[in-house]
Design an enzyme around this catalytic site. Structure first.
Site, PDB file in Angstrom:
ATOM      1  N   GLU A  61       1.190  -0.916   0.188  1.00  0.00           N
ATOM      2  CA  GLU A  61      -0.266  -0.041  -0.581  1.00  0.00           C
ATOM      3  C   GLU A  61       0.717   1.177  -0.260  1.00  0.00           C
ATOM      4  O   GLU A  61       1.851   1.042  -0.562  1.00  0.00           O
ATOM      5  CB  GLU A  61      -1.255  -0.089   1.147  1.00  0.00           C
ATOM      6  CG  GLU A  61      -0.689  -0.401   2.488  1.00  0.00           C
ATOM      7  CD  GLU A  61      -1.058  -0.796   3.794  1.00  0.00           C
ATOM      8  OE1 GLU A  61      -1.201  -0.199   4.375  1.00  0.00           O
ATOM      9  OE2 GLU A  61      -1.877  -1.404   3.519  1.00  0.00           O
ATOM     10  N   LYS A 103       2.907   4.758   1.648  1.00  0.00           N
ATOM     11  CA  LYS A 103       3.108   5.420   2.472  1.00  0.00           C
ATOM     12  C   LYS A 103       3.028   6.778   2.802  1.00  0.00           C
ATOM     13  O   LYS A 103       3.233   7.713   2.245  1.00  0.00           O
ATOM     14  CB  LYS A 103       4.290   4.832   3.084  1.00  0.00           C
ATOM     15  CG  LYS A 103       4.802   5.414   4.436  1.00  0.00           C
ATOM     16  CD  LYS A 103       6.457   4.918   4.797  1.00  0.00           C
ATOM     17  CE  LYS A 103       6.510   5.274   6.788  1.00  0.00           C
ATOM     18  NZ  LYS A 103       6.513   6.900   6.948  1.00  0.00           N
ATOM     19  N   ASP A 150       1.381  10.878   3.946  1.00  0.00           N
ATOM     20  CA  ASP A 150       2.139  11.246   4.419  1.00  0.00           C
ATOM     21  C   ASP A 150       1.317  12.355   5.005  1.00  0.00           C
ATOM     22  O   ASP A 150       1.336  13.584   4.589  1.00  0.00           O
ATOM     23  CB  ASP A 150       3.657  12.389   3.422  1.00  0.00           C
ATOM     24  CG  ASP A 150       4.663  12.651   3.608  1.00  0.00           C
ATOM     25  OD1 ASP A 150       4.795  13.063   5.274  1.00  0.00           O
ATOM     26  OD2 ASP A 150       5.432  13.991   2.865  1.00  0.00           O
ATOM     27  N   TYR A 169      -7.016   8.185   4.982  1.00  0.00           N
ATOM     28  CA  TYR A 169      -6.902   6.814   4.655  1.00  0.00           C
ATOM     29  C   TYR A 169      -6.937   5.739   5.934  1.00  0.00           C
ATOM     30  O   TYR A 169      -6.388   6.030   6.633  1.00  0.00           O
ATOM     31  CB  TYR A 169      -5.911   6.277   4.063  1.00  0.00           C
ATOM     32  CG  TYR A 169      -6.585   6.886   2.493  1.00  0.00           C
ATOM     33  CD1 TYR A 169      -7.657   5.936   1.194  1.00  0.00           C
ATOM     34  CD2 TYR A 169      -5.650   7.513   1.119  1.00  0.00           C
ATOM     35  CE1 TYR A 169      -8.592   7.239   0.916  1.00  0.00           C
ATOM     36  CE2 TYR A 169      -5.988   8.390  -0.049  1.00  0.00           C
ATOM     37  CZ  TYR A 169      -7.087   7.863  -0.265  1.00  0.00           C
ATOM     38  OH  TYR A 169      -8.248   7.746  -1.512  1.00  0.00           O
ATOM     39  N   LYS A 197      11.291   3.494   0.372  1.00  0.00           N
ATOM     40  CA  LYS A 197      11.035   5.013   0.051  1.00  0.00           C
ATOM     41  C   LYS A 197      11.669   5.171  -1.504  1.00  0.00           C
ATOM     42  O   LYS A 197      11.609   3.857  -2.111  1.00  0.00           O
ATOM     43  CB  LYS A 197      12.219   5.456   0.808  1.00  0.00           C
ATOM     44  CG  LYS A 197      11.848   5.928   2.339  1.00  0.00           C
ATOM     45  CD  LYS A 197      11.310   6.695   2.075  1.00  0.00           C
ATOM     46  CE  LYS A 197      11.359   7.206   3.886  1.00  0.00           C
ATOM     47  NZ  LYS A 197      10.746   8.642   4.867  1.00  0.00           N
ATOM     48  N   CYS A 232      10.634  48.291 -11.218  1.00  0.00           N
ATOM     49  CA  CYS A 232      10.823  46.727 -12.515  1.00  0.00           C
ATOM     50  C   CYS A 232      11.870  46.051 -13.012  1.00  0.00           C
ATOM     51  O   CYS A 232      12.593  47.119 -13.684  1.00  0.00           O
ATOM     52  CB  CYS A 232       9.645  47.068 -13.913  1.00  0.00           C
ATOM     53  SG  CYS A 232       9.315  45.051 -14.436  1.00  0.00           S
ATOM     54  N   CYS A 272      11.855  46.896 -16.714  1.00  0.00           N
ATOM     55  CA  CYS A 272      11.466  47.807 -18.299  1.00  0.00           C
ATOM     56  C   CYS A 272      11.904  49.331 -16.459  1.00  0.00           C
ATOM     57  O   CYS A 272      11.468  50.414 -17.449  1.00  0.00           O
ATOM     58  CB  CYS A 272       9.810  48.424 -17.980  1.00  0.00           C
ATOM     59  SG  CYS A 272       8.758  47.961 -17.120  1.00  0.00           S
ATOM     60  N   CYS A 308       4.574  45.744 -11.316  1.00  0.00           N
ATOM     61  CA  CYS A 308       5.552  46.504 -12.424  1.00  0.00           C
ATOM     62  C   CYS A 308       4.062  47.196 -13.268  1.00  0.00           C
ATOM     63  O   CYS A 308       2.809  46.765 -13.809  1.00  0.00           O
ATOM     64  CB  CYS A 308       5.972  45.852 -13.258  1.00  0.00           C
ATOM     65  SG  CYS A 308       6.347  46.590 -14.754  1.00  0.00           S
ATOM     66  N   CYS A 320       5.705  47.500 -20.567  1.00  0.00           N
ATOM     67  CA  CYS A 320       6.924  46.353 -19.926  1.00  0.00           C
ATOM     68  C   CYS A 320       6.975  45.171 -20.694  1.00  0.00           C
ATOM     69  O   CYS A 320       6.234  44.535 -21.229  1.00  0.00           O
ATOM     70  CB  CYS A 320       6.550  46.149 -18.539  1.00  0.00           C
ATOM     71  SG  CYS A 320       7.862  45.025 -17.858  1.00  0.00           S
TER      72      CYS A 320
END
Ligand code: IVH
Length: 680
Positions: A117, A119, A121, A226, A317, A419, A422, A437, A443
């Site tokens: 199955e 793993k 996180d 789950y 892993k 910016c 430009c 900007c 620009c």
């Protein structure tokens, strides 16, 4: 250094990381680096057993229960899984060989069945159901004692408060609470526009929400769950296999991930590992590898445990998706609407299968919160197909002194006042997170993005007009506005770098073809701020022709469904700009056209005004095709399910949207039913 000293140092370092990770939800090093430290400590303790103390981090499973939550003693301890760090097939073979050896099997004996199955996180949770009712939810804590987080768990919609069927007297279900990637992105996007702090990653999002002391705030963060195992059970004839247990849990209405299989021997494990590796980027959530469990519960019992880890399970892993690297520069990028995004340029680093050289810092507030500076060592993360991002700075490794003994080597990030492309002023409205900007189409950066947007697939759809070409067209001042595209000749194109006559001709054909379009596409292509595809379609339907839209005042605009004051103001501002009118006139003069005056919706259609949500993969229709079909008949496609949703069209691997639709009692259609509705 002698072993005792090193052991003490490792413990202190690991404890600090544990605190940062578990208590503060702010990791300080990548998991792989942490695992290395942990394994080094384990190895030293194995070699020098006299150095093992009850307080060593190796002697417990996770973090301390927070003092704010009531402690819960687990009747059956919550175990940890041994991690196989060899990410190659040999890792799976080693596990199978170990299991066979422990069971005293020889090569002549049959292969072992394994339940394989994912793993997940997130955060491990024990759910206690008595007579089918959820009475308590607890975190793992140190494995013996966890925290009572029942109130927060109740806000997770995927967790049933009452089981289906004939549940036993007591059933403790173990599983993982996690945040899906789309939910994570959506949550952070919302936080960003509100100028609030964002979550570091989905895992911290899940852990943080469950540990959130205010359940109302926990409820704001969308979580999933789950189930993957059992705790205490009473009055239940437990199935004989792990896969049987999961089937039974699914039968009680608990979410069990469909990416699981019963496989035979090491070869089966290897094939599963490889298969999930392929499927991984397409999953809507992050995984931390796969888990193999001996399927027979009788064999599990024979194998037993070593300290806190069962001999019958292992986590296998994949190559890391987080890595350490250094920041070489912090630059800003200018987007289509002038949005200024700070980007960290990184020393190239291999993460999750690709070499990463830059990572987004999202906006000024984020860059400052993470306090990323040139020269810093940072954790970069790449999950699925999302843009790599800087998770955090490893402060300990910041070069603090320069060559002359001065204080900090580099200052905190500051947004440029002008910016970088430009030179126009950069401004950030007080109530917004994003600085922009002010150069507009003056620009070049914005001009390039505007052209790419204009030519995009869901706008005027000029096939073959990509990044590189637009870059050259703008840099050589050949194209300034979208209207200039229609003045392009073969000569100008062929003179561009690396442009073959054949492909130049193809692009000219594509440009010609793009002239026949729809009003909705044209409005979307203009790139008016806050006017996405859906709004463009609403506007086209409402006004029927461009003149009516251009002449509408803010009041009229707000009569369009879903157009509020902000969007209305953006539209009015766009059409008040003489330059924009000029470009529109040039485009029409060049021959860009659409069927005028016909509203998209026909009132007689059963789809008119209905809201659809698409989820999962349909057998034959792509998402865009289904969307076009719905919209052609006057229906609307929304991104999330709510009480206002009329239909959810669900395909394979439909996720939380389907669950939500079920919970709200929204009609759910498969592709066949959907096609019937359209015909009908
Ligand atoms: S089984 C006897 N199955 O991994 C083993 N754990 O290191 C008990 N996890 O804290 C756990 N996915 O949060 C198991 N499919 C899975 C899992 C899983 C994620 C987590 C779990 C646990 C940690 C164990």
């Amino acid at each position: 250094m002698d072993a005792a000293r090193r052991v003490a140092d490792l413990r202190r370092e690991i404890e600090q990381h544990n605190h940062a990770y578990y208590v503060l939800d702010a990791p300080t090093i990548p998991d792989v680096e942490y695992d290395k430290l942990f394994r080094e400590l384990q190895a030293l303790e194995l070699a020098h057993p006299q150095l093992i103390g009850a307080d060593s981090p190796t002697q417990r499973v996770g973090g301390k229960p927070l003092p704010e939550f009531a402690p819960v003693r687990h009747v059956v301890p919550m175990l940890s899984i041994r991690t196989e760090t060899d990410t190659e097939p040999t890792g799976a073979r080693a596990f199978d060989a170990r299991v066979r050896r422990e069971l005293g099997l020889t090569d002549a004996d049959p292969v072992i069945d394994y339940a394989a199955e994912l793993k997940f996180d997130g955060l491990a949770i024990n759910l206690r159901y008595e007579k089918g009712i959820l009475v308590q939810a607890a975190t793992r804590g140190d494995g013996e004692t966890g925290e009572d987080v029942t109130q927060n768990i109740r806000t997770v919609r995927r967790i049933p408060l009452r089981l289906l069927g004939n549940p036993p007297e007591v059933l403790e279900v173990r599983g993982e609470v996690f945040m899906s990637r789309p939910d994570f992105e959506r949550y952070n996007e919302k936080q960003r526009t509100l100028g609030r702090t964002t979550l570091v990653n989905p895992r911290n999002g899940a852990a943080g929400s469950i540990r959130q002391l205010d359940p109302a705030m926990a409820a704001e963060r969308p979580l999933s769950f789950y189930a993957y195992g059992l705790g205490e059970t009473r009055d239940w004839s437990v199935p004989e296999t792990h896969s049987g247990v999961l089937d039974a849990l699914a039968g009680f209405g608990l979410p069990v991930c469909e990416h699981r299989a019963v496989v035979q021997g090491a070869d089966g494990l290897i094939a599963f590992h490889a298969g999930i590796r392929e499927a991984r980027d397409g999953l809507p959530f992050d995984i931390d590898g796969v888990v193999y469990k001996v399927n027979s519960l009788a064999l599990q019992q024979r194998l037993g445990f070593v300290t806190r880890e069962p001999r019958w399970a292992v986590a296998h892993k994949y190559p890391a998706e987080e890595a350490l690297t250094t920041v070489e520069a912090i630059e800003v990028q200018v987007g289509r609407t002038g949005a200024i995004t700070p980007v960290a340029r990184l020393a190239p680093v291999f993460v999750g299968g690709v070499t990463v050289t830059n990572a987004t810092l999202h906006n000024e507030a984020e860059a400052r919160r993470k306090d990323v500076r040139v020269g810093d060592t940072v954790i970069v993360r790449r999950a699925g197909d999302v843009i790599p991002e800087v998770v955090s700075v490893v402060i300990d490794r910041r070069p603090t002194k320069d060559l002359f003994g001065g204080e900090s080597l580099h200052a905190a990030f500051e947004l440029p006042k002008a910016c970088p492309v430009c030179g126009s002023a950069v401004e950030r409205p007080e109530d917004e997170a994003i600085a922009r900007c002010t150069g507009g189409l003056f620009c070049p950066a914005q001009r390039k993005q505007a052209l790419l947007h204009f030519a995009g697939r869901r706008a005027l759809d000029v096939e073959g007009l990509g990044d590189k070409l637009v870059e050259q067209l703008v840099d050589n001042a050949i194209v300034k506005t979208p209207a200039d595209l229609y003045k392009l000749g073969l000569l100008a194109m062929v003179n561009l770098e690396r442009m073959a006559e054949k492909s130049a001709a193809n692009i000219l054909v594509a440009i010609e073809k793009s002239k026949a379009t729809t009003l909705a596409r044209f409005i979307f292509a203009l790139g008016i701020r806050n006017v996405g595809e859906a709004t463009a379609k609403d506007l086209a339907r409402h006004f029927g022709n461009l003149e009516a839209l251009m002449n509408a005042d803010i009041g009229r605009l707000q009569q369009v469904p879903d157009v509020g004051p902000v969007v209305a103001a953006s539209i009015a501002r766009f059409f008040a700009e003489p330059h924009n009118i000029e470009v529109i006139e040039q485009l029409r003069a060049a021959g860009v056209n659409w069927p005028e005056g016909e509203p998209l919706a026909t009132v007689s259609s059963p789809m008119a005004g209905k809201t659809f949500v698409l989820t999962g993969t349909l057998p034959t229709l792509t998402r865009d095709e289904a969307k076009d079909m719905i919209e052609a008949l006057g229906g609307k496609v929304a991104g999330s399910v709510s009480k206002k949703t009329d239909y959810v069209v669900a395909g394979a691997e439909a996720g939380s949207k389907l669950d939500k639709a079920q919970a709200l009692g929204v009609s759910i259609l498969d592709e066949t039913q959907f096609r019937e509705l359209i015909k009908g």
